[in-house]
Design an enzyme around this catalytic site. Sequence first.
Site, PDB file in Angstrom:
ATOM      1  N   LYS A 117       1.014  -1.622   0.280  1.00  0.00           N
ATOM      2  CA  LYS A 117      -0.274   0.015  -0.098  1.00  0.00           C
ATOM      3  C   LYS A 117       1.193   1.399   0.467  1.00  0.00           C
ATOM      4  CE  LYS A 117      -4.094  -1.694   0.678  1.00  0.00           C
ATOM      5  NZ  LYS A 117      -5.997  -1.793  -0.584  1.00  0.00           N
ATOM      6  N   LYS A 198      -2.550  -8.739  -8.075  1.00  0.00           N
ATOM      7  CA  LYS A 198      -3.860  -9.066  -7.675  1.00  0.00           C
ATOM      8  C   LYS A 198      -5.119  -8.360  -7.927  1.00  0.00           C
ATOM      9  CE  LYS A 198      -5.500  -8.313  -3.160  1.00  0.00           C
ATOM     10  NZ  LYS A 198      -7.382  -8.122  -2.337  1.00  0.00           N
ATOM     11  N   LYS A 201     -10.100  -3.815  -5.688  1.00  0.00           N
ATOM     12  CA  LYS A 201     -10.851  -2.553  -5.554  1.00  0.00           C
ATOM     13  C   LYS A 201     -10.686  -1.692  -5.788  1.00  0.00           C
ATOM     14  CE  LYS A 201     -13.814  -4.149  -1.676  1.00  0.00           C
ATOM     15  NZ  LYS A 201     -12.551  -5.233  -0.667  1.00  0.00           N
TER      16      LYS A 201
END
Length: 331
Positions: A117, A198, A201
């Site tokens: 992140k 992956k 969202k």
Amino acid sequence: MKPETKKKVLLSGAKPSGELHIGNYLGAIKQWVALQDTHETYVPIVDLHALTEPQDPEKLREQIMTTAADYIALGLDPTKVTIFLQSAVPEHTQLMWILNTITSMGDLERMVVYKEKLAEGKQALAGLFTYPVLMAADILLYKPTVVPVGEDQRQHLELARELARKFNKRFGQTFPTPKAFHAETGKKILSLQDPKKKMSKSHGGMSYIAIADAPDKIRQKIKIAVTDSGSAIKFDPITKPAVSNLIVIYHLFSGTAIKDIEEKFKNSGYKKFKEVLAELVVAKLKPVQEKRHELLENKYALVAILNDGAEKARQKASETLKEVYEKVGLT
Ligand code: AQP
């Protein structure tokens, strides 16, 4: 089967940080649905986790409701499973605090999702850093036997297992060590735009297929999905990760064996294969979308399901928290 007669406990949840996508479904929710008859099933919508990244409050409220509708439309039966909002059961954050006090910084610093992140440019917020401890609390409160999650959550689940062991060692046997359950295929559905990542969202609308995507949007997303060099429809995750990902999606939605898919499309190019895949996904999501629409038409009924679920979840969660408080000396 009545919930009281089910011995094994299942716990897992999804974060309402955007639209649920087919990766969430194939990697996790499909397994919850398959196990709901044999397990006492707790499936929180982990709304507190969504706050680990900035959210627009109005949008978050809406996403919480659409996630609840998706859960049910995808096959979770609220008369069999406990669907609730994590934030409606304060025991989650209360246990998190206790677990924080036995979690080492080193363990959190090793978390790959956190590092990824940050690499994506997300802010290094304390909530993002410590959310695996909240996830451990989410899990341990319900003393589950099985936790079906996608591959990306493997390390977080390992932390939950480690914290269960640590707590038990220090304060006496309290938590069973939860077992991860990863789907054989589908535990990591890849982004349609970048097969090194992956499906997520937060990685942009063209990289995932949302459960609620309109048919033409699905067709468009599959049409422009990246492919590998060569034109063979061949399952080889190392040399052909993008096409292999599309084959896995086909396999999981159709139930057709991978070798039969290769055989069926051996003389087709990517274009034809993608067209057939798109129609398959459109057809499979159609009844889900109809049910979802129906559920969202009656938000009061949906809220009633969530309230009822929260009440049931609190019964179990408060028992565990009481036991934990007693063991650590807080009573
Ligand atoms: N691509 C995926 N393939 C297989 N399983 C997946 N899961 C998520 N993405 C994939 C699994 O879905 C469950 C719910 O995930 P989540 O909503 O709690 O959070 P996440 O893993 O962080 O999902 P996203 O879509 O990547 O959200 P953002 O972008 O907001 O971080 C979990 O069991 C997860 O493993």
